[in-house]
Design a protein around this motif. Structure first.
Motif, PDB file in Angstrom:
ATOM      1  N   ALA A  94       2.228 -11.324  -0.216  1.00  0.00           N
ATOM      2  CA  ALA A  94       2.127 -10.255   0.790  1.00  0.00           C
ATOM      3  C   ALA A  94       1.085 -10.635   1.845  1.00  0.00           C
ATOM      4  O   ALA A  94       1.296 -10.432   3.051  1.00  0.00           O
ATOM      5  N   TYR A  95      -0.053 -11.222   1.386  1.00  0.00           N
ATOM      6  CA  TYR A  95      -1.131 -11.645   2.301  1.00  0.00           C
ATOM      7  C   TYR A  95      -0.617 -12.745   3.248  1.00  0.00           C
ATOM      8  O   TYR A  95      -0.833 -12.692   4.461  1.00  0.00           O
ATOM      9  N   LEU A  96       0.095 -13.726   2.692  1.00  0.00           N
ATOM     10  CA  LEU A  96       0.564 -14.864   3.496  1.00  0.00           C
ATOM     11  C   LEU A  96       1.514 -14.419   4.612  1.00  0.00           C
ATOM     12  O   LEU A  96       1.482 -14.956   5.725  1.00  0.00           O
ATOM     13  N   VAL A 148      -0.568 -12.216   7.463  1.00  0.00           N
ATOM     14  CA  VAL A 148      -1.413 -12.904   8.456  1.00  0.00           C
ATOM     15  C   VAL A 148      -0.591 -13.532   9.584  1.00  0.00           C
ATOM     16  O   VAL A 148      -1.139 -13.925  10.611  1.00  0.00           O
ATOM     17  N   ARG A 149       0.746 -13.619   9.370  1.00  0.00           N
ATOM     18  CA  ARG A 149       1.599 -14.196  10.419  1.00  0.00           C
ATOM     19  C   ARG A 149       1.980 -13.160  11.485  1.00  0.00           C
ATOM     20  O   ARG A 149       2.615 -13.483  12.479  1.00  0.00           O
ATOM     21  N   GLN A 150       1.623 -11.892  11.243  1.00  0.00           N
ATOM     22  CA  GLN A 150       2.022 -10.826  12.176  1.00  0.00           C
ATOM     23  C   GLN A 150       1.075 -10.796  13.390  1.00  0.00           C
ATOM     24  O   GLN A 150       0.052 -11.460  13.428  1.00  0.00           O
ATOM     25  N   GLU A 151       1.432  -9.966  14.368  1.00  0.00           N
ATOM     26  CA  GLU A 151       0.608  -9.769  15.557  1.00  0.00           C
ATOM     27  C   GLU A 151      -0.772  -9.259  15.114  1.00  0.00           C
ATOM     28  O   GLU A 151      -0.882  -8.501  14.166  1.00  0.00           O
ATOM     29  N   SER A 186      13.413  -8.441   7.708  1.00  0.00           N
ATOM     30  CA  SER A 186      12.199  -7.971   8.368  1.00  0.00           C
ATOM     31  C   SER A 186      10.949  -8.358   7.570  1.00  0.00           C
ATOM     32  O   SER A 186      10.896  -8.169   6.350  1.00  0.00           O
ATOM     33  N   ASP A 187       9.942  -8.905   8.282  1.00  0.00           N
ATOM     34  CA  ASP A 187       8.671  -9.267   7.625  1.00  0.00           C
ATOM     35  C   ASP A 187       8.002  -8.033   7.033  1.00  0.00           C
ATOM     36  O   ASP A 187       7.423  -8.094   5.941  1.00  0.00           O
ATOM     37  N   GLU A 188       8.071  -6.917   7.752  1.00  0.00           N
ATOM     38  CA  GLU A 188       7.465  -5.667   7.253  1.00  0.00           C
ATOM     39  C   GLU A 188       8.054  -5.321   5.868  1.00  0.00           C
ATOM     40  O   GLU A 188       7.331  -4.931   4.950  1.00  0.00           O
ATOM     41  N   ASN A 189       9.397  -5.449   5.768  1.00  0.00           N
ATOM     42  CA  ASN A 189      10.055  -5.127   4.487  1.00  0.00           C
ATOM     43  C   ASN A 189       9.674  -6.122   3.406  1.00  0.00           C
ATOM     44  O   ASN A 189       9.516  -5.753   2.236  1.00  0.00           O
TER      45      ASN A 189
END
Length: 468
Positions: free
Chosen positions: A429-431, A434-437, A412-415
């Motif tokens: 963490a920033y990179l 920015v790929r999220q909704e 999971s990207d969140e994790n």
């Protein structure tokens, strides 16, 4: 005239009559100073005065038959003899007690003025165990009298088998002895006399409790699984006891219920579960014994976990099995069965294993663990991620490359973002953020900017501000 207690004088006079061989006069004198105890079941041998009389009579035994003495006996003396013999019911001992007037006198004084323990101890001293047991039953004496008067003297003099045979002869089903036998077991347990306890439980056909004693023999005092490997015969004995118990239960359920009042009961389901536990413990023992022999064993815990302990101990067994094989995969199958059979908290165990692997600097093994967990077929969606998150508390000790590999293994990207933030890898963490909704990305980047601000990372703070 002086108001002194005449008891002492009567006692001295009675003793003088005894020494002169005038048994009848002695009875008369003692009758004036001896009193029966208030409680016949008290755990002592009665008053000192009665004990003195018995002691003297036992030390002055004359091989004179009652019949030889009868020709000068008065009518009162004959009545007294008959009364003594009827007091002891059918419990007359064959041999020396029956045919000796001095022993008969002992029984007269004991039945008139002694405690049940004193009577039972007298019979035991003169090898009349059957009479001691019958007296105990007839008087319904408490279990303490049995322990003190019969059981302890029996095992101390090596006559436990004789005692068992007599108990069975008097009552083949042992039901009348149930209370006494359970009390004897508790006494032996308190004293840590487990070998005698096990022997007694087998005699009682108390298979469930015998199995529990075998568990103690298996686990007690072992410092390594190599030692447990040498004690596996106890595991086989546990299984034997439980199987015999199952057979007895199934036999008795067909006909009228058998009244096994004092033997420990257990449902057939529970017994089957315990048999499975024993099978699994055998497998664990063989595996860990092998690991210790081949030198792959890593852990050096002071306590030795087995599957007979509580859930925490069972979880320790699962951890130990995973960690001690040549690789993670080797022990994972057995550990997985332990987790399934006992419905243990799997993620907690895997996280413990992962933390141990971090300490041992085996980072590739953590990835191997995650692969096994995912392939097990029962892992929840985030299990793998949670295992990694749990061992990131130790991130300062993990080399950067291994740390990146672990975080990139997350699903999971969140994790991943949470993991990068935990490890102060704010740029990474920033990179990912920015790929999220869009709406979620704004929240995440704002959070990263706050962390960058508080940690003094101006570069990441500027990048986040520019994106926002």
């Amino acid at each position: 005239k002086s108001g002194l207690d005449p008891g002492g004088a009567w006692h001295a006079w009675g003793m003088a009559c005894l020494k002169a061989g005038n048994l009848n006069s002695a009875r008369e004198k003692f009758n004036r100073c001896l009193k029966p105890p208030m409680d016949l079941n008290q755990l002592n041998h009665g008053s000192r005065l009665v004990q003195d009389v018995i002691q003297y009579l036992e030390s002055t035994v004359k091989p004179v038959l009652i019949a030889d003495e009868d020709y000068f006996a008065t009518l009162r003396e004959l009545e007294a003899t008959v009364r003594t013999r009827s007091l002891s019911l059918e419990m007359m001992c064959e041999g020396k007690i029956q045919h000796n007037s001095y022993y008969q006198e002992c029984l007269f004084y004991l039945h008139s003025y002694g405690t049940n323990l004193a009577i039972i101890s007298f019979y035991m001293r003169h090898d009349c165990m059957r009479e001691a047991l019958l007296h105990l039953l007839n008087k319904e004496s408490p279990s303490e009298v049995f322990i003190e008067g019969i059981f302890i003297p029996s095992y101390e003099s090596g006559k436990l088998h004789m005692l068992e045979n007599l108990l069975e002869t008097i009552d083949p089903g042992l039901e009348s002895w149930g209370v006494y036998l359970i009390a004897a077991c508790k006494y032996l347990q308190r004293k840590n006399y487990y070998h005698i306890l096990y022997e007694l439980q087998q005699f009682m056909k108390d298979h469930v409790r015998a199995a529990m004693t075998c568990i103690r023999f298996f686990t007690h005092g072992a410092k390594s699984y190599t030692e447990l490997g040498g004690k596996q015969t106890w595991l086989l004995k546990i299984k034997d006891h439980l199987k015999v118990y199952l057979q007895e239960v199934s036999r008795s359920s067909g006909r009228k219920k058998m009244a096994f009042t004092f033997r420990k009961k257990m449902s057939a389901t529970d017994v089957s579960r315990h048999i499975n536990t024993v099978d699994l413990q055998m497998e664990v023992t063989k595996f860990l014994h092998q690991c210790e022999s081949s030198g792959t064993s890593q852990m050096t815990d002071s306590s030795l976990p087995t599957l007979f302990g509580n859930n925490n101990m069972k979880m320790d067994v699962a951890c130990k099995v995973i960690l001690e094989g040549k690789n993670i995969e080797e022990g994972f199958g057995i550990a997985f069965r332990v987790l399934q059979d006992f419905q243990l908290e799997a993620t907690e165990v895997y996280s413990k294993v992962a933390k141990q692997l971090v300490k041992q600097q085996k980072y590739s093994e953590i990835r191997q663990l995650l692969k096994c967990v995912n392939e097990s077929g029962v892992a929840a969606k985030n299990d793998g991620d949670n295992i990694i998150l749990n061992c990131l508390n130790e991130f300062r000790n993990i080399p950067a490359e291994d740390l990146d590999n672990l975080i990139q293994d997350m699903d999971s990207d969140e994790n991943k973002i949470q993991a990068y933030m935990m490890c102060n890898k704010l740029r990474s963490a920033y990179l990912v953020s920015v790929r999220q909704e869009k709406a979620r990305a704004v929240q995440l980047v704002q959070h990263v900017r706050q962390l960058a601000e508080s940690s003094g990372d101006d570069v990441v703070k500027a990048i986040c501000a520019q994106w926002l």
